[in-house]
Design a protein around this motif. Sequence first.
Motif, mmCIF file in Angstrom:
data_model
loop_
_atom_site.group_PDB
_atom_site.id
_atom_site.type_symbol
_atom_site.label_atom_id
_atom_site.label_comp_id
_atom_site.label_asym_id
_atom_site.label_seq_id
_atom_site.Cartn_x
_atom_site.Cartn_y
_atom_site.Cartn_z
ATOM 1 N N TRP A 33 0.810 -1.226 0.000
ATOM 2 C CA TRP A 33 0.000 0.000 0.000
ATOM 3 C C TRP A 33 0.840 1.270 0.000
ATOM 4 O O TRP A 33 0.316 2.351 -0.287
ATOM 5 C CB TRP A 33 -0.979 -0.012 1.174
ATOM 6 C CG TRP A 33 -2.100 -0.972 0.941
ATOM 7 C CD1 TRP A 33 -2.350 -2.130 1.621
ATOM 8 C CD2 TRP A 33 -3.113 -0.882 -0.062
ATOM 9 N NE1 TRP A 33 -3.447 -2.763 1.099
ATOM 10 C CE2 TRP A 33 -3.949 -2.018 0.066
ATOM 11 C CE3 TRP A 33 -3.405 0.037 -1.060
ATOM 12 C CZ2 TRP A 33 -5.048 -2.243 -0.761
ATOM 13 C CZ3 TRP A 33 -4.500 -0.191 -1.883
ATOM 14 C CH2 TRP A 33 -5.302 -1.310 -1.724
ATOM 15 N N MET A 35 3.187 1.733 -2.199
ATOM 16 C CA MET A 35 3.498 2.013 -3.597
ATOM 17 C C MET A 35 2.435 2.930 -4.197
ATOM 18 O O MET A 35 1.234 2.732 -3.964
ATOM 19 C CB MET A 35 3.599 0.714 -4.416
ATOM 20 C CG MET A 35 4.792 -0.118 -4.045
ATOM 21 S SD MET A 35 5.188 -1.399 -5.275
ATOM 22 C CE MET A 35 3.644 -2.229 -5.488
ATOM 23 N N PRO A 36 2.856 3.904 -4.985
ATOM 24 C CA PRO A 36 1.878 4.814 -5.580
ATOM 25 C C PRO A 36 1.016 4.110 -6.626
ATOM 26 O O PRO A 36 1.492 3.237 -7.341
ATOM 27 C CB PRO A 36 2.758 5.889 -6.241
ATOM 28 C CG PRO A 36 4.081 5.234 -6.474
ATOM 29 C CD PRO A 36 4.236 4.231 -5.366
ATOM 30 N N GLY A 37 -0.256 4.484 -6.650
ATOM 31 C CA GLY A 37 -1.138 4.015 -7.711
ATOM 32 C C GLY A 37 -1.867 2.710 -7.467
ATOM 33 O O GLY A 37 -2.722 2.324 -8.269
ATOM 34 N N VAL A 38 -1.571 1.995 -6.388
ATOM 35 C CA VAL A 38 -2.276 0.744 -6.104
ATOM 36 C C VAL A 38 -3.707 1.091 -5.695
ATOM 37 O O VAL A 38 -3.920 1.887 -4.789
ATOM 38 C CB VAL A 38 -1.587 -0.062 -4.977
ATOM 39 C CG1 VAL A 38 -2.387 -1.314 -4.628
ATOM 40 C CG2 VAL A 38 -0.166 -0.433 -5.365
ATOM 41 N N PHE A 63 -4.220 -1.524 -10.739
ATOM 42 C CA PHE A 63 -3.824 -0.160 -11.080
ATOM 43 C C PHE A 63 -4.771 0.372 -12.152
ATOM 44 O O PHE A 63 -5.405 -0.406 -12.863
ATOM 45 C CB PHE A 63 -2.395 -0.140 -11.624
ATOM 46 C CG PHE A 63 -1.346 -0.587 -10.640
ATOM 47 C CD1 PHE A 63 -0.655 0.343 -9.881
ATOM 48 C CD2 PHE A 63 -1.043 -1.933 -10.478
ATOM 49 C CE1 PHE A 63 0.310 -0.064 -8.971
ATOM 50 C CE2 PHE A 63 -0.087 -2.346 -9.571
ATOM 51 C CZ PHE A 63 0.600 -1.403 -8.807
ATOM 52 N N ASP A 68 0.843 3.445 -14.578
ATOM 53 C CA ASP A 68 0.822 3.455 -13.107
ATOM 54 C C ASP A 68 1.588 2.271 -12.529
ATOM 55 O O ASP A 68 2.242 2.390 -11.489
ATOM 56 C CB ASP A 68 -0.617 3.451 -12.589
ATOM 57 C CG ASP A 68 -1.350 4.754 -12.832
ATOM 58 O OD1 ASP A 68 -0.689 5.790 -13.113
ATOM 59 O OD2 ASP A 68 -2.597 4.747 -12.744
ATOM 60 N N THR A 71 5.264 3.170 -12.829
ATOM 61 C CA THR A 71 5.612 4.182 -11.817
ATOM 62 C C THR A 71 5.745 3.535 -10.440
ATOM 63 O O THR A 71 6.697 3.800 -9.702
ATOM 64 C CB THR A 71 4.545 5.290 -11.784
ATOM 65 O OG1 THR A 71 4.526 5.938 -13.053
ATOM 66 C CG2 THR A 71 4.827 6.305 -10.689
ATOM 67 N N ALA A 72 4.797 2.667 -10.099
ATOM 68 C CA ALA A 72 4.823 2.016 -8.785
ATOM 69 C C ALA A 72 6.080 1.180 -8.596
ATOM 70 O O ALA A 72 6.739 1.266 -7.548
ATOM 71 C CB ALA A 72 3.578 1.143 -8.615
ATOM 72 N N SER A 75 9.365 3.013 -7.978
ATOM 73 C CA SER A 75 9.381 3.885 -6.799
ATOM 74 C C SER A 75 10.264 3.323 -5.684
ATOM 75 O O SER A 75 10.519 2.117 -5.626
ATOM 76 C CB SER A 75 7.958 4.067 -6.270
ATOM 77 O OG SER A 75 7.502 2.877 -5.639
ATOM 78 N N ALA A 78 8.735 0.436 -3.887
ATOM 79 C CA ALA A 78 8.896 -0.895 -4.497
ATOM 80 C C ALA A 78 10.225 -1.523 -4.084
ATOM 81 O O ALA A 78 10.305 -2.744 -3.923
ATOM 82 C CB ALA A 78 8.785 -0.806 -6.011
#
Length: 110
Positions: A33, A35-38, A63, A68, A71-72, A75, A78
Amino acid sequence: MTVKVVALIKSKDAISRDEFLNFWQVEHPAFVWEMPGVVQYVQSPAIEHRKGWPYSGMAELYFDTVADVATAFRSPAADALREHEHHFIEDIQWFLASETPVPQPVPVEK
């Protein structure tokens, strides 16, 4: 279109099922959670059976777009997620997928 990462997971042989499930179901969600975009996270642990299954479980990370996903997984979150996975995952195979709902057929009258 929603896209998901489908991950087939094999636990480390050196840990018990209970240890695996604790790492995966108790500790690991916080890393996912971050990670961006989940937008959704689903775990499907394999049911214990006399037959040994080829995988210990399956995870699905949803996603909004393929971008996305990229990106995740680029990051810093990740990187932390992958570091945590070293504690309990022996192997992971994954792919990107979309879902296609399949309606139940209407019975044909005879």
